[in-house]
Structure formats: C-alpha cells, structure tokens
Write a protein that holds these residues in place. Structure first.
Motif, mmCIF file in Angstrom:
data_model
loop_
_atom_site.group_PDB
_atom_site.id
_atom_site.type_symbol
_atom_site.label_atom_id
_atom_site.label_comp_id
_atom_site.label_asym_id
_atom_site.label_seq_id
_atom_site.Cartn_x
_atom_site.Cartn_y
_atom_site.Cartn_z
ATOM 1 N N LEU A 209 0.940 -1.136 -0.149
ATOM 2 C CA LEU A 209 -0.053 0.148 -0.060
ATOM 3 C C LEU A 209 1.002 1.376 -0.054
ATOM 4 C CD1 LEU A 209 -3.081 0.098 0.020
ATOM 5 C CD2 LEU A 209 -2.870 0.722 2.557
ATOM 6 N N ALA A 210 0.645 2.121 -0.911
ATOM 7 C CA ALA A 210 1.354 3.272 -1.037
ATOM 8 C C ALA A 210 0.820 4.371 -0.350
ATOM 9 C CB ALA A 210 1.753 3.667 -2.460
ATOM 10 N N MET A 211 1.582 4.776 0.864
ATOM 11 C CA MET A 211 0.968 5.974 1.511
ATOM 12 C C MET A 211 2.099 6.670 2.256
ATOM 13 S SD MET A 211 -1.732 4.388 4.071
ATOM 14 C CE MET A 211 -2.251 5.888 4.692
ATOM 15 N N LYS A 254 -8.551 3.190 -1.372
ATOM 16 C CA LYS A 254 -9.397 2.981 -0.417
ATOM 17 C C LYS A 254 -10.001 1.431 -0.151
ATOM 18 C CE LYS A 254 -12.527 5.891 -1.904
ATOM 19 N NZ LYS A 254 -11.370 6.405 -2.738
ATOM 20 N N SER A 255 -10.108 0.752 -1.284
ATOM 21 C CA SER A 255 -10.548 -0.614 -1.411
ATOM 22 C C SER A 255 -9.254 -1.184 -1.102
ATOM 23 C CB SER A 255 -11.017 -0.933 -2.627
ATOM 24 O OG SER A 255 -12.137 -0.038 -3.125
ATOM 25 N N SER A 256 -8.353 -0.943 -1.477
ATOM 26 C CA SER A 256 -6.970 -1.819 -1.366
ATOM 27 C C SER A 256 -6.645 -1.652 0.264
ATOM 28 C CB SER A 256 -5.719 -1.099 -2.087
ATOM 29 O OG SER A 256 -5.955 -0.997 -3.462
ATOM 30 N N MET A 257 -6.733 -0.669 0.755
ATOM 31 C CA MET A 257 -6.610 -0.653 2.249
ATOM 32 C C MET A 257 -7.501 -1.357 2.995
ATOM 33 S SD MET A 257 -6.503 2.311 5.021
ATOM 34 C CE MET A 257 -4.834 2.968 4.755
HETATM 35 N N1 LIG Z 1 -2.138 3.834 -2.213
HETATM 36 C C1 LIG Z 1 -2.224 2.757 -2.962
HETATM 37 N N2 LIG Z 1 -1.197 1.862 -3.109
HETATM 38 C C2 LIG Z 1 -1.080 0.961 -3.855
HETATM 39 N N3 LIG Z 1 -1.734 0.691 -4.792
HETATM 40 C C3 LIG Z 1 -2.763 1.690 -5.182
HETATM 41 C C4 LIG Z 1 -3.170 2.357 -4.219
HETATM 42 N N4 LIG Z 1 -4.073 3.160 -4.248
HETATM 43 C C5 LIG Z 1 -4.426 2.901 -5.768
HETATM 44 N N5 LIG Z 1 -3.819 1.595 -6.029
HETATM 45 C C6 LIG Z 1 -3.919 0.791 -7.022
HETATM 46 O O1 LIG Z 1 -5.123 1.322 -8.022
HETATM 47 C C7 LIG Z 1 -6.229 0.386 -8.023
HETATM 48 C C8 LIG Z 1 -7.415 1.018 -7.568
HETATM 49 O O2 LIG Z 1 -7.433 1.338 -6.261
HETATM 50 P P1 LIG Z 1 -8.488 1.304 -5.180
HETATM 51 O O3 LIG Z 1 -9.771 0.284 -5.995
HETATM 52 O O4 LIG Z 1 -8.060 0.710 -3.958
HETATM 53 O O5 LIG Z 1 -8.951 2.534 -5.335
HETATM 54 P P2 LIG Z 1 -10.492 3.275 -4.557
HETATM 55 O O6 LIG Z 1 -9.914 4.591 -3.530
HETATM 56 O O7 LIG Z 1 -11.087 2.130 -3.704
HETATM 57 O O8 LIG Z 1 -11.115 3.879 -5.505
HETATM 58 P P3 LIG Z 1 -12.705 3.975 -5.567
HETATM 59 O O9 LIG Z 1 -13.011 5.470 -4.644
HETATM 60 O O10 LIG Z 1 -13.112 4.270 -7.093
HETATM 61 O O11 LIG Z 1 -13.292 3.040 -5.186
HETATM 62 C C9 LIG Z 1 -5.652 -0.612 -7.177
HETATM 63 O O12 LIG Z 1 -5.872 -1.887 -7.729
HETATM 64 C C10 LIG Z 1 -4.298 -0.556 -6.712
HETATM 65 O O13 LIG Z 1 -3.343 -1.586 -7.682
#
Ligand SMILES: Nc1ncnc2c1ncn2[C@@H]1O[C@H](COP(=O)(O)OP(=O)(O)OP(=O)(O)O)[C@@H](O)[C@H]1O
Ligand SMILES: [Mg+2]
Length: 507
Positions: A209-211, A254-257
């Motif tokens: 997770l990149a943050m 967000k979903s990744s977290m």
């Molecule tokens: N902070 C992160 N660290 C690593 N990969 C990330 C990160 N954010 C996004 N990604 C990559 O981008 C893709 C989409 O991210 P994710 O589904 O978690 O976004 P989200 O914030 O849930 O978006 P939404 O609001 O549209 O649901 C993931 O599959 C991941 O590979």
C-alpha cells in the motif's frame, strides 16, 4: 525409564489384562475379584501412567469431535517434525495439504518440563456394519499417556492448552471469506442465507500500500492495538468494535486498504450493498448473521442512499410525509420491492452502534466515500466512525513504495524530477502505478520512469489549461451575476415606486 520401555510395558500390561479376561470365568467370583484388585494395585505400582483416549466420533455423532480435531491440528504442527510417518490429508475446500501423524505413530510432547506421549491409533471392528455412514468403519482415536503424578497439571492445564492451540491454528490456517448480500432474484428461496460468499484472496497488504509511512504506521498500530484489546473494551464497557471512515478521490487505495486490513488481522469481509437491503429490519438481520473477526464494509456510502436528503425531508413538513406514506401503501407490495432500498439514516445509525451491534465481537466497520463533506455528521461522529483516514493523491513517499513494488528500484536519478512533479500535480496512486507497470518485455525501470514523467507533465499541462478555463468561466459567471443583481435592484426600485404610488392613491 526409557520411552521405548514405557510403551512396551504398556502393551504388555494390556496383553495380561486380555488373557486375564479370558481366564477369569474359571475362577470363583470372590477370588476373581480379589485377584483383580491386587492386579490393579500391581499395575499401578509398576505402571504408574495415566491414559486418556480421545475418539474421533463421539457416540452416534456424525460430526467429528471438536477435541479430536483440535488435537489433530495441535499435533500436526507441533509434532510433524518429530514423527517419522506422516499422513497427508487434502482438505476438500481448502486445496491444501494437512499433515498429521500416521496410525500407530507416537510422538512425545513436552509441557512445563512434563513429558506427554501421544499415540494415534484405530480400532477395526470385527464385523463390518451393513450400513455405514462413513466409508471406513475404523474408529480412530488419540491416546495420551502421562505420569500419574502429573495428572492434575495434564488434565487441568495441558489439555486446555492443546485445545486452545488447536483453535488458534484453525483460525490461522482457515480460509477467509468475502461475503456479499446482493443476490439474484432466483435465490429468494425459503432457506436463503442472508450472505453468500466466495473465498477471499486479495493480494493487497500494508507493504504494497502506497501512502505516507507515518500515517501507515499509525493505522497499523491502531489495528493491532484493537485486535489485542478484548479485555480493555470489556473494562470500559464498550462493545469490541471500531469504525473507520476512508475518504479520498477515486483510485487512491481505499478498497486496497480494506483488503490490506483483512489480510493483516485475518478477518473475513462482509461487503454490504446497501441498495439491495430491503429495509431496516433486513439490515438488522444481516448484522446478526455476521460472524466475529470480520470487517463490515459499506463502499461509497454517499452514493448508496440519499441519507442526508431523507433526514431533511423528515425535519421539513410532516404533512407531506403523511401524504407520501399513504401513497406508498396504496402502491402495494410489489412496487415496494422494485423501488429498491428503504433503509433510513436512523436504521443505519442503529446498525452501527445500536443495541444489536453488540452481538458478536471483534469487528471493524469501514465506510468509504469520495465526498466526506456530503455525509451526515451524525453518521461519522467519533464513536461511530472512530478513525477518519484520508487517502489522497500520490506523494513522493507513496511513489517510492510503488517504485519498489512495481520496478524493484529504491533509488534512481529520475526520482528527483518525479518528486518535484508530484508536488506540482495531483495524480492518484492508481495512475502512478499504471504508468510504472512494464507494458512489454522491452520495458525496463528507465523507460517506465520516463513514461511516468511524461504522464505527469501531461497532467500538469492539462491542469494548467483547466485552471485557465475555470477562471474564465468563473469570471463570466461573476460578470453575469453582477448584471442580474443590477437588474434586480432596478426591479426592486421600480417596485418601490409602485408601492409609493399605491400609498399615494390610498391617501
Ligand atoms: N495507495 C495505493 N497503494 C498501492 N496501490 C494503489 C493505491 N491506490 C490505488 N492503487 C492501485 O490502484 C487500484 C485501484 O485502487 P482502489 O480500488 O483501492 O481505489 P479506491 O480508492 O477504492 O477507488 P474508488 O473510490 O473508485 O473505489 C488498485 O488495484 C491498486 O493497484
Ligand atoms: Mg474502491
């Protein structure tokens, strides 16, 4: 006494008992009893051991005994290194191999300086039953042998330890599940389950997770503390659950977290689709049907329901509501179902921290949204959503994590340029990740980083043009606003004049 001697002695004793059982009938009753008594005394003198057996199936049960299963797990992790012959069981829905001791194999366990012998064994019945529920009628069991003097510690402490450990191992090796409540029409049968599930296998972890590392550390600590705070929650009189609100633009992780959280704590995930929940009662049923050690997720909570709108309406005028409800009733049942969800804000608030939410324990409730400011403050106050986590555009620190994960580079001459560009432009981690991903076999770290730089520059240019455009539109709007305001004033003035004239007339 050697271990080998011990077992041999044990089987010798068993042999004597067996022979005795045959000969006993030829002795007079009284004498027989006497002999038996002295024999037992002798046995306990030269064979000072205690044996406990655990059968796989108890009585008529078709379910494997819990103790047997726990012991099997405990022994397979604690002794499979020591046992010489192992048996491999392929667990059906798990697609993994579990090793356990083979029949008639023995292992020695040590607990607080005490030696405990475990043997796995089976009895084969003389006659095969005509109708057998299991394909083989062998009765398996584990036999525990320990010294008599250790009786108390073995029965009171050690066995509990084995059962607990077995349980722990089960939790660790179990397959985690992803549940959802949305279902097709055909599934609305009589015995329908509230949730349907698939195996949860998401590769996202806190490492990928990149943050901002500081923020990540904080969240990690928070989660770990939560999972260990059972007694604390009890002490302060709170049910053992915690709410997280994740907000930020799309593609910021967000979903990744959520997946990373589930992987960290080894929880199941319940992905709650609010729009397919019929009403508040259904919502409560869903809640009751969740297990502990789980994360209940409501994604995009601002889009799921017009929660804020409903509340305002209620506050508004009661008459309109009344009329609405009469109309609703008139429309009848069928229409109701098509209409979708009737979950209200108060229903949802109750879901999160009403009395019913205390059933089960060790639960996280996670909301995600792109627009935190749209949510009703009651929904996200502390106590309901205890921790608010903002996930935002990619910063340099996040980029470094992505570069390491996607390209295996920890430093590069282009990093400085990228760092500067990231400060000047907003790009989501999802977009950065996409640019870093090699698109062909010829792509390498250099070309990928160059791709990213190009995209960042494009994005910057785009943003600049958009800013100019926006400024233009704003200026135009302001201009128009001014004009209409002036017009309005004129209108008002003329109104005033009319009024004055009217008054004059009156006079
Ligand atoms: N902070 C992160 N660290 C690593 N990969 C990330 C990160 N954010 C996004 N990604 C990559 O981008 C893709 C989409 O991210 P994710 O589904 O978690 O976004 P989200 O914030 O849930 O978006 P939404 O609001 O549209 O649901 C993931 O599959 C991941 O590979
Ligand atoms: Mg998402």
């Amino acid at each position: 006494m050697g271990d080998h001697y011990m077992t041999q002695l044990g089987s010798a004793m068993a042999g004597i008992m067996f022979v005795w059982a045959i000969f006993r009938q030829w002795f007079p009753e009284e004498l027989g009893e006497h002999i038996e008594k002295y024999f037992h005394k002798l046995v306990s003198y030269i064979y000072p051991y205690l044996q406990i057996t655990f059968h796989e199936y108890q009585g008529d049960g078709f379910e494997r005994s819990k103790a047997y299963v726990a012991i099997e797990r405990y022994l397979s992790t604690n002794s499979s290194k020591r046992a010489k012959r192992l048996k491999a069981n392929v667990v059906k829905d798990c697609q993994s191999v579990v090793l356990s001791m083979d029949d008639h194999e023995e292992v020695i366990d040590e607990f607080k300086g005490i030696k405990i012998w475990w043997a796995s064994s089976k009895t084969v019945p003389q006659q095969r039953a005509l109708f057998s529920y299991r394909d083989d009628d062998e009765k398996r069991f584990y036999k525990l042998t320990c010294h008599r003097k250790d009786r108390d510690i073995v029965t009171k402490v050690y066995l509990q330890h084995v059962l607990d450990e077995g349980e722990n191992i089960a939790v660790k090796t179990r397959q985690r599940k992803l549940y959802t409540n949305s279902k097709s029409e055909s599934e609305w049968g009589r015995n329908r389950r509230m949730w349907s599930h698939i195996v949860f296998e998401h590769p996202s972890t806190f490492d990928t997770l990149a943050m901002d590392p500081k923020k990540k550390k904080e969240i990690l600590n928070d989660l770990r503390k939560f999972s260990k705070s059972k007694d604390y929650y009890k002490k302060v009189g709170k049910s053992w659950k915690r709410g997280y609100l994740l907000y930020g633009p799309p593609g910021t992780g967000k979903s990744s977290m959520i997946a990373a959280m589930a992987n960290l704590l080894e929880y199941d995930i319940y992905d709650l689709e609010l729009t397919s929940v019929k009403d508040n009662t259904d919502l409560r049923k869903l809640l009751i049907d969740t297990s502990s050690k789980s994360i209940i997720v409501i994604e995009d909570i601002d889009c799921s329901l017009d929660l804020t709108g409903q509340r305002k309406e209620k506050k508004g005028d009661g008459k309109k509501d009344e009329k609405d409800s009469i109309e609703k009733k008139a429309k009848g049942e069928k229409d109701k179902e098509n209409k979708g969800s009737e979950v209200t804000l108060s229903g949802l608030l109750n879901f999160i921290d009403g009395l019913w939410s205390a059933c089960g324990s060790e639960r996280l409730i996670v909301f995600t949204t792109n627009y935190v400011e749209k949510l009703d403050p009651a929904l996200i106050r502390r106590g309901r959503m205890d921790k608010h986590i903002e996930l935002s555009y990619c910063c340099f620190e996040s980029f470094k994590v992505l570069a390491k994960n996607y390209l295996d580079v920890e430093s590069h001459e282009l990093f400085a340029t990228i760092g500067r560009l990231l400060e000047e432009t907003n790009m989501t981690p999802a977009d950065v990740a996409e640019n870093l991903m090699p698109k062909s076999d010829e792509d390498n770290a250099d070309s990928c980083l160059n791709n990213l730089i190009k995209s960042l520059e494009d994005a910057k240019e785009e943003a600049r043009l958009k800013a100019i455009e926006d400024a233009k539109i704003k200026a135009e709007e302001e201009e128009e606003g001014k004009k209409s305001k002036e017009n309005g004033e004129i209108v008002q003035e003329s109104d005033a004049k009319v009024d004055d004239e009217g008054k004059k007339d009156d006079i």
